[in-house]
Design an enzyme around this catalytic site. Structure first.
Site, PDB file in Angstrom:
ATOM      1  N   HIS A  94       0.813  -1.217   0.000  1.00 36.66           N
ATOM      2  CA  HIS A  94       0.000   0.000   0.000  1.00 36.66           C
ATOM      3  C   HIS A  94       0.846   1.266   0.000  1.00 36.66           C
ATOM      4  CE1 HIS A  94       0.512  -0.174   4.492  1.00 36.66           C
ATOM      5  NE2 HIS A  94       0.450   1.128   4.375  1.00 36.66           N
ATOM      6  N   ASP A 124       0.362  -7.798   2.147  1.00 37.32           N
ATOM      7  CA  ASP A 124       0.559  -6.374   1.887  1.00 37.32           C
ATOM      8  C   ASP A 124       2.058  -6.083   1.769  1.00 37.32           C
ATOM      9  OD1 ASP A 124       0.083  -3.629   1.605  1.00 37.32           O
ATOM     10  OD2 ASP A 124       0.103  -3.310   3.777  1.00 37.32           O
ATOM     11  N   SER A 206       4.839   2.322   7.753  1.00 38.57           N
ATOM     12  CA  SER A 206       4.514   1.190   6.879  1.00 38.57           C
ATOM     13  C   SER A 206       5.726   0.740   6.071  1.00 38.57           C
ATOM     14  CB  SER A 206       3.400   1.574   5.908  1.00 38.57           C
ATOM     15  OG  SER A 206       2.182   1.716   6.569  1.00 38.57           O
TER      16      SER A 206
END
Length: 363
Positions: A94, A124, A206
């Site tokens: 993402h 992810d 992230s």
């Protein structure tokens, strides 16, 4: 790009497609961990403060800031880490998905243009490549022997501003299942078998590494609960090792696939439904509106699996709450033949199945 946030919560017992993982092929592990000491966290006897400082000193040069532009003035940033000195970087899907331009900024301020080598169809995760050699790398550990309460160290780029920020905590839980989405709550996906930690993880973290006390990467920070404090999640590093090996070998990223939706069988579920076994994966229709737990045209359909079947073992390895079906499958490659032990009513049967390739949208 901002960190994925929790929008529904833990989904223990919720139906899920054969997807997220916690194992890797032995040859892939050997190729990717040859530079590490192999020391397990349970054997590390270090003062906590010393452990943190030494781990950060070892890994922080390999942690990068990833700045992305998606056109029309939109963009964001996230984190990543170099796993191979020839410019190979692991991050979250993402963070880079849909990006038109990617800039990778190293801890020493060097900046490179990055390209997306591949997007993982299973988790992810994504792999980014920069044109450079001799880069610092983060040693990979293992997530197979993690224990609740052990030290966890997160490094990343929170809020896109504070590069190489270090936070510490513990492993709060293992095998977590959540439904996560972006901050606008316009999209969501199920993430399985995650590491839960109370080490502070914020938007921008992230793709950054989660470390053990030996300074080895044990996870990839990916999500944070927006409605609580001290609840963050990371993808186990063992779930990434197979695609890292594929990238280094110049292969397209591919994941094995059966094509069933299933519910993990617990002792309580077995009692409630009167099942003949108290472990395994119960095939059944998911909550997304599908009428069957068997995906049409999938390997499971070709092999004759049915709704209500319980897969109790893969190649003789037991499927249970500690080693779910997806975990048992991911150690294989698309095209491999596996033997499933299936409880069908009162009978136990053997089903031979050829694994397919997980589609880009899962299933």
């Amino acid at each position: 790009m901002v960190v994925i946030v929790l929008v529904v919560g833990m989904l223990a017992g919720t139906l899920s497609a054969v997807a997220v993982t916690n194992l890797m092929k032995p040859d892939a592990s050997a190729a990717l961990t040859s530079s590490t000491s192999g020391t397990t966290v349970s054997n590390v006897q270090l003062d906590e403060t010393s452990a943190v400082t030494q781990a950060v000193k070892k890994v922080s040069p390999a942690v990068v800031t990833i700045q992305v532009s998606s056109g029309a003035g939109s963009g964001g940033s996230g984190s990543g880490f170099i796993f191979n000195a020839n410019g190979w970087i692991l991050t979250n899907r993402h963070v880079v998905e849909g990006a038109n331009q990617i800039q990778v900024v190293l801890a020493d301020s060097r900046t490179f243009t990055g390209t997306v080598y591949g997007i993982d169809t299973l988790t992810d995760l994504a792999i980014v490549k920069v044109n450079a050699t001799g880069l610092p790398t983060a040693p990979l550990g293992t997530s197979s022997d993690l224990q609740q309460g052990q030290l966890a160290i997160a490094i990343g780029n929170p809020l896109g501003t504070f590069e190489n920020t270090v936070t510490t905590g513990v492993i709060s839980g293992l095998g977590r299942q959540i439904t996560a989405g972006d901050v606008s709550q316009t999209s969501s996906e199920q993430l399985n078998n995650l590491i839960q930690t109370d080490a502070a993880i914020n938007p921008g973290n992230s793709g950054g590494p989660l470390l053990n006390s030996a300074g080895e990467v044990i996870g990839v920070n990916t999500a944070v609960a927006s409605s609580a404090q001290g609840i963050g999640f990371a993808i186990p590093i063992d779930a990434a090792k197979e695609i890292l090996a594929e990238a280094l070998a110049g292969k397209q990223l591919a994941r094995p696939w059966i094509g069933v939706y299933y519910q993990p069988v617990t002792k309580q579920l077995a009692m409630d439904k009167g099942l003949g076994v108290d472990h395994g994966a119960l095939i059944g229709a998911p909550a997304n509106g599908s009428s069957s737990g068997i995906v049409s045209g999938s390997p499971a359909a070709s092999a004759g699996l049915k709704d209500g079947d319980i897969i109790t073992a893969v190649d003789g390895q037991t499927v249970d709450t500690s080693h779910d079906l997806s975990t048992r499958i991911v150690s294989h490659a698309p095209g491999d033949r596996v033997v499933l032990t299936v409880q069908r009513g009162s009978s136990s049967i053997q089903v031979t199945l050829t694994l397919g390739t997980l589609p880009a949208q899962g299933g």
